[in-house]
Design an enzyme around this catalytic site. Structure first.
Site, PDB file in Angstrom:
ATOM      1  N   VAL A 107       0.841  -1.199   0.000  1.00 60.32           N
ATOM      2  CA  VAL A 107       0.000   0.000   0.000  1.00 60.32           C
ATOM      3  C   VAL A 107       0.881   1.257   0.000  1.00 60.32           C
ATOM      4  O   VAL A 107       0.393   2.365   0.162  1.00 60.32           O
ATOM      5  CB  VAL A 107      -0.941   0.007   1.236  1.00 60.32           C
ATOM      6  N   HIS A 123      -4.630  -4.173  -2.194  1.00 59.42           N
ATOM      7  CA  HIS A 123      -4.999  -3.883  -0.801  1.00 59.42           C
ATOM      8  C   HIS A 123      -5.141  -2.383  -0.538  1.00 59.42           C
ATOM      9  O   HIS A 123      -5.171  -1.965   0.618  1.00 59.42           O
ATOM     10  CB  HIS A 123      -3.967  -4.497   0.164  1.00 59.42           C
ATOM     11  N   CYS A 153     -18.947  15.711   2.812  1.00 59.39           N
ATOM     12  CA  CYS A 153     -20.165  15.468   3.608  1.00 59.39           C
ATOM     13  C   CYS A 153     -19.892  15.440   5.122  1.00 59.39           C
ATOM     14  O   CYS A 153     -20.803  15.176   5.899  1.00 59.39           O
ATOM     15  CB  CYS A 153     -20.803  14.145   3.182  1.00 59.39           C
ATOM     16  N   SER A 192       4.821 -13.657   1.933  1.00 56.28           N
ATOM     17  CA  SER A 192       4.842 -14.894   2.708  1.00 56.28           C
ATOM     18  C   SER A 192       3.755 -15.861   2.252  1.00 56.28           C
ATOM     19  O   SER A 192       3.745 -17.016   2.648  1.00 56.28           O
ATOM     20  CB  SER A 192       4.632 -14.573   4.193  1.00 56.28           C
TER      21      SER A 192
HETATM   22  C1  BJW Z   1      11.848 -10.691   1.119  1.00 55.31           C
HETATM   23  C2  BJW Z   1      12.755  -9.661   1.412  1.00 55.31           C
HETATM   24  C3  BJW Z   1      13.578  -9.198   0.357  1.00 55.31           C
HETATM   25  C4  BJW Z   1      11.639 -10.120   3.203  1.00 55.31           C
HETATM   26  N1  BJW Z   1      13.461  -9.740  -0.853  1.00 55.31           N
HETATM   27  N2  BJW Z   1      11.766 -11.218  -0.071  1.00 55.31           N
HETATM   28  C5  BJW Z   1      -9.083 -18.375   2.928  1.00 55.31           C
HETATM   29  C6  BJW Z   1      -8.601 -19.154   3.952  1.00 55.31           C
HETATM   30  C7  BJW Z   1      -8.403 -18.614   5.224  1.00 55.31           C
HETATM   31  C8  BJW Z   1      -8.678 -17.272   5.488  1.00 55.31           C
HETATM   32  C9  BJW Z   1      -9.140 -16.506   4.475  1.00 55.31           C
HETATM   33  C10 BJW Z   1      -9.343 -17.053   3.211  1.00 55.31           C
HETATM   34  N3  BJW Z   1      -9.818 -16.075   2.408  1.00 55.31           N
HETATM   35  C11 BJW Z   1      -9.881 -14.924   3.131  1.00 55.31           C
HETATM   36  C12 BJW Z   1      -9.491 -15.163   4.396  1.00 55.31           C
HETATM   37  C13 BJW Z   1      -9.394 -14.157   5.504  1.00 55.31           C
HETATM   38  C14 BJW Z   1      -8.197 -13.228   5.360  1.00 55.31           C
HETATM   39  C15 BJW Z   1      -6.916 -14.052   5.373  1.00 55.31           C
HETATM   40  O1  BJW Z   1      -6.284 -14.306   4.381  1.00 55.31           O
HETATM   41  N4  BJW Z   1      -6.485 -14.429   6.552  1.00 55.31           N
HETATM   42  C16 BJW Z   1      -5.212 -15.148   6.664  1.00 55.31           C
HETATM   43  C17 BJW Z   1      -4.439 -14.591   7.834  1.00 55.31           C
HETATM   44  C18 BJW Z   1      -5.486 -16.638   6.728  1.00 55.31           C
HETATM   45  N5  BJW Z   1      -8.289 -12.452   4.127  1.00 55.31           N
HETATM   46  C19 BJW Z   1      -9.039 -11.378   4.047  1.00 55.31           C
HETATM   47  O2  BJW Z   1      -9.700 -11.016   4.997  1.00 55.31           O
HETATM   48  C20 BJW Z   1      -9.058 -10.626   2.730  1.00 55.31           C
HETATM   49  N6  BJW Z   1     -10.410 -10.438   2.347  1.00 55.31           N
HETATM   50  C21 BJW Z   1     -11.118 -11.394   1.734  1.00 55.31           C
HETATM   51  O3  BJW Z   1     -10.616 -12.386   1.256  1.00 55.31           O
HETATM   52  O4  BJW Z   1     -12.477 -11.141   1.682  1.00 55.31           O
HETATM   53  C22 BJW Z   1     -13.345 -12.249   1.507  1.00 55.31           C
HETATM   54  C23 BJW Z   1     -13.364 -13.085   2.788  1.00 55.31           C
HETATM   55  C24 BJW Z   1     -13.323 -12.472   4.029  1.00 55.31           C
HETATM   56  C25 BJW Z   1     -13.332 -13.238   5.211  1.00 55.31           C
HETATM   57  C26 BJW Z   1     -13.338 -14.637   5.124  1.00 55.31           C
HETATM   58  C27 BJW Z   1     -13.383 -15.242   3.879  1.00 55.31           C
HETATM   59  C28 BJW Z   1     -13.391 -14.454   2.694  1.00 55.31           C
HETATM   60  C29 BJW Z   1      -8.449  -9.242   2.903  1.00 55.31           C
HETATM   61  C30 BJW Z   1      -7.011  -9.297   3.233  1.00 55.31           C
HETATM   62  C31 BJW Z   1      -6.462  -7.886   3.460  1.00 55.31           C
HETATM   63  C32 BJW Z   1      -5.055  -7.953   3.985  1.00 55.31           C
HETATM   64  N7  BJW Z   1      -4.636  -6.703   4.418  1.00 55.31           N
HETATM   65  C33 BJW Z   1      -3.299  -6.565   4.987  1.00 55.31           C
HETATM   66  C34 BJW Z   1      -3.301  -5.469   6.049  1.00 55.31           C
HETATM   67  C35 BJW Z   1      -3.478  -4.126   5.534  1.00 55.31           C
HETATM   68  C36 BJW Z   1      -3.148  -3.215   6.644  1.00 55.31           C
HETATM   69  C37 BJW Z   1      -2.120  -2.222   6.231  1.00 55.31           C
HETATM   70  O5  BJW Z   1      -1.285  -2.398   5.366  1.00 55.31           O
HETATM   71  O6  BJW Z   1      -2.186  -1.250   6.879  1.00 55.31           O
HETATM   72  O7  BJW Z   1      -2.364  -6.382   3.934  1.00 55.31           O
HETATM   73  S1  BJW Z   1      -2.674  -7.953   5.871  1.00 55.31           S
HETATM   74  C38 BJW Z   1      -1.016  -7.685   5.451  1.00 55.31           C
HETATM   75  O8  BJW Z   1      -0.600  -8.943   4.874  1.00 55.31           O
HETATM   76  C39 BJW Z   1      -1.010  -6.615   4.344  1.00 55.31           C
HETATM   77  C40 BJW Z   1      -0.203  -7.325   3.264  1.00 55.31           C
HETATM   78  O9  BJW Z   1      -0.520  -6.802   1.984  1.00 55.31           O
HETATM   79  C41 BJW Z   1      -0.567  -8.784   3.443  1.00 55.31           C
HETATM   80  C42 BJW Z   1       0.423  -9.756   2.863  1.00 55.31           C
HETATM   81  O10 BJW Z   1       1.655  -9.660   3.512  1.00 55.31           O
HETATM   82  P1  BJW Z   1       2.984  -9.889   2.686  1.00 55.31           P
HETATM   83  O11 BJW Z   1       3.114  -8.835   1.685  1.00 55.31           O
HETATM   84  O12 BJW Z   1       3.042 -11.287   2.218  1.00 55.31           O
HETATM   85  O13 BJW Z   1       4.098  -9.595   3.815  1.00 55.31           O
HETATM   86  P2  BJW Z   1       4.740 -10.593   4.888  1.00 55.31           P
HETATM   87  O14 BJW Z   1       5.349  -9.752   5.930  1.00 55.31           O
HETATM   88  O15 BJW Z   1       3.775 -11.619   5.328  1.00 55.31           O
HETATM   89  O16 BJW Z   1       5.878 -11.369   4.064  1.00 55.31           O
HETATM   90  C43 BJW Z   1       7.058 -10.729   3.602  1.00 55.31           C
HETATM   91  C44 BJW Z   1       7.848 -11.742   2.797  1.00 55.31           C
HETATM   92  O17 BJW Z   1       8.945 -11.078   2.190  1.00 55.31           O
HETATM   93  C45 BJW Z   1       8.421 -12.886   3.636  1.00 55.31           C
HETATM   94  O18 BJW Z   1       8.148 -14.106   2.970  1.00 55.31           O
HETATM   95  C46 BJW Z   1       9.934 -12.609   3.624  1.00 55.31           C
HETATM   96  O19 BJW Z   1      10.703 -13.806   3.636  1.00 55.31           O
HETATM   97  C47 BJW Z   1      10.109 -11.863   2.334  1.00 55.31           C
HETATM   98  N8  BJW Z   1      11.242 -10.912   2.257  1.00 55.31           N
HETATM   99  N9  BJW Z   1      12.700  -9.287   2.714  1.00 55.31           N
HETATM  100  C48 BJW Z   1      12.619 -10.730  -1.050  1.00 55.31           C
HETATM  101  N10 BJW Z   1      14.544  -8.185   0.564  1.00 55.31           N
END
Ligand code: BJW
Length: 253
Positions: A107, A123, A153, A192
Site C-alpha cells: 500500500v 490492498h 459530507c 509470505s
Molecule cells: C523478502 C525480502 C527481500 C523479506 N526480498 N523477499 C481463505 C482461507 C483462510 C482465510 C481466508 C481465506 N480467504 C480470506 C481469508 C481471511 C483473510 C486471510 O487471508 N487471513 C489469513 C491470515 C489466513 N483475508 C481477508 O480477509 C481478505 N479479504 C477477503 O478475502 O475477503 C473475503 C473473505 C473475508 C473473510 C473470510 C473469507 C473471505 C483481505 C485481506 C487484506 C489484507 N490486508 C493486509 C493489512 C493491511 C493493513 C495495512 O497495510 O495497513 O495487507 S494484511 C497484510 O498482509 C497486508 C499485506 O498486503 C498482506 C500480505 O503480507 P505480505 O506482503 O506477504 O508480507 P509478509 O510480511 O507476510 O511477508 C514478507 C515476505 O517477504 C516474507 O516471505 C519474507 O521472507 C520476504 N522478504 N525481505 C525478497 N529483501
C-alpha cells in the site's frame, strides 16, 4: 536435482524472455530494502502490533483515533522512503517484454513512484482515504489528524486500505482475474503467502500448467514441475533478471 542459483536465474530469465504475458505479484518483502518493515517475521510490524486491533473494520469502529494514529505513523515513515532497485527493475521489465502487469499487495505507492504501469494495488493505498458516509475516495497525505472528516459530507474518513475480513473492490477483483487468466508466467516476490486471496494465485497458475518463479529471501519449500525458486533479495535478483533478459533480447535482433 538441485540447480545452482546462477543456473536458476538463467532459466528464469529465459522463461521470462519468452513470456507473452507476464504477471508479477509483489508483497512487503519488495519494499523491505527501501526500509519499510514487512508484516510477519523477525522485525515484522505484526510482532509489535496485533492485526485484529488495527487492521480490521471492528478495530476502526471501536477505536478510530488509535487506528488513524497507527496509519499516520506509517505514512510518515513511508513518505521518507524511496523505491529500491527491485521496483525500478520491474518497471524496466515492462519496457523489455510485450505484456507485464503488476499486482501488488503493498500500500506504499513505491511501484507508482518507480514508474510502473499496468499496476493493480489490491490492498489499497496508504496515501488515500475513503469516506465512511458518502464512499468518496481521495488522495489523503496529511498525518496530523487522528479523526479526519470528509470535505464533501463531513463523514468520518478511513484509510483506503483493505482490512482483514473485508472484500476486495469488485473492479479490482475482475482486473486481477483477467490478468491471471491471460498470463503464461508469474513472478511472485517478497510475500509470505499467508493472506488470501493473493495466497491462492500461485496455485491457480500452476493448476493451469503455467510457470511460476518465486523470489524470496526464504525458501518456500514448494515443489511443482513448473515452479522455480530464486532465493535472495528482490533488490538483487530483479535487476540481475532484467539484465539477463535484456541480453537475451539483444541477441534475438
Ligand atoms: C523478502 C525480502 C527481500 C523479506 N526480498 N523477499 C481463505 C482461507 C483462510 C482465510 C481466508 C481465506 N480467504 C480470506 C481469508 C481471511 C483473510 C486471510 O487471508 N487471513 C489469513 C491470515 C489466513 N483475508 C481477508 O480477509 C481478505 N479479504 C477477503 O478475502 O475477503 C473475503 C473473505 C473475508 C473473510 C473470510 C473469507 C473471505 C483481505 C485481506 C487484506 C489484507 N490486508 C493486509 C493489512 C493491511 C493493513 C495495512 O497495510 O495497513 O495487507 S494484511 C497484510 O498482509 C497486508 C499485506 O498486503 C498482506 C500480505 O503480507 P505480505 O506482503 O506477504 O508480507 P509478509 O510480511 O507476510 O511477508 C514478507 C515476505 O517477504 C516474507 O516471505 C519474507 O521472507 C520476504 N522478504 N525481505 C525478497 N529483501
Amino acid at each position: 536435482m538441485d540447480i545452482s542459483p546462477e543456473k536458476s536465474l538463467d532459466t528464469a530469465a529465459r522463461i521470462a524472455a519468452e513470456s507473452k504475458s507476464l504477471v508479477i505479484l509483489t508483497g512487503a518483502g519488495v519494499s523491505a530494502e527501501s526500509g519499510i518493515p514487512t508484516f510477519r517475521g523477525e522485525n515484522g510490524l505484526w510482532k509489535n502490533y496485533r492485526p485484529e486491533e488495527l487492521a480490521t473494520p471492528e478495530a476502526f469502529r471501536n477505536h478510530p483515533a488509535l487506528v488513524w494514529e497507527w496509519y499516520n505513523f506509517r505514512k510518515n515513515l513511508i513518505s521518507e522512503k524511496s523505491p529500491n532497485p527491485a521496483h525500478y527493475a520491474i518497471t524496466e521489465l515492462q519496457h523489455l517484454l510485450p505484456d507485464v502487469s503488476l499486482i501488488t499487495q503493498n500500500v506504499d505507492s513505491l511501484h507508482n513512484v518507480a514508474g510502473t504501469i499496468n499496476l493493480i494495488e489490491m490492498h489499497g493505498n496508504i496515501f488515500r482515504a475513503r469516506c465512511t458516509n458518502c464512499g468518496k475516495t481521495m488522495e489523503y497525505r496529511r498525518t496530523e489528524d487522528n479523526s479526519p472528516v470528509c470535505s464533501f459530507c463531513y463523514g468520518a474518513l478511513r484509510p483506503d486500505i483493505v482490512w482483514f475480513g473485508e472484500m476486495l473492490d469488485p473492479v479490482i477483483v475482475s482486473k486481477i482475474e483477467s490478468v491471471l487468466y491471460h498470463a503464461d508466467t508469474m513472478i511472485i516476490a517478497g510475500t509470505s503467502g499467508a493472506v488470501y486471496p493473493a495466497a491462492g494465485y500461485t496455485d491457480y497458475l500452476l493448476r493451469r500448467n503455467k510457470t511460476v518463479i518465486e523470489i524470496n529471501t526464504e525458501k518456500s519449500g514448494r515443489e511443482a514441475e513448473k515452479y522455480l525458486m530464486l532465493t535472495g533479495k528482490a533488490g538483487d535478483i530483479f535487476p540481475e533478471l532484467s539484465r539477463k533478459i535484456k541480453s537475451i533480447k539483444e541477441k534475438e535482433v
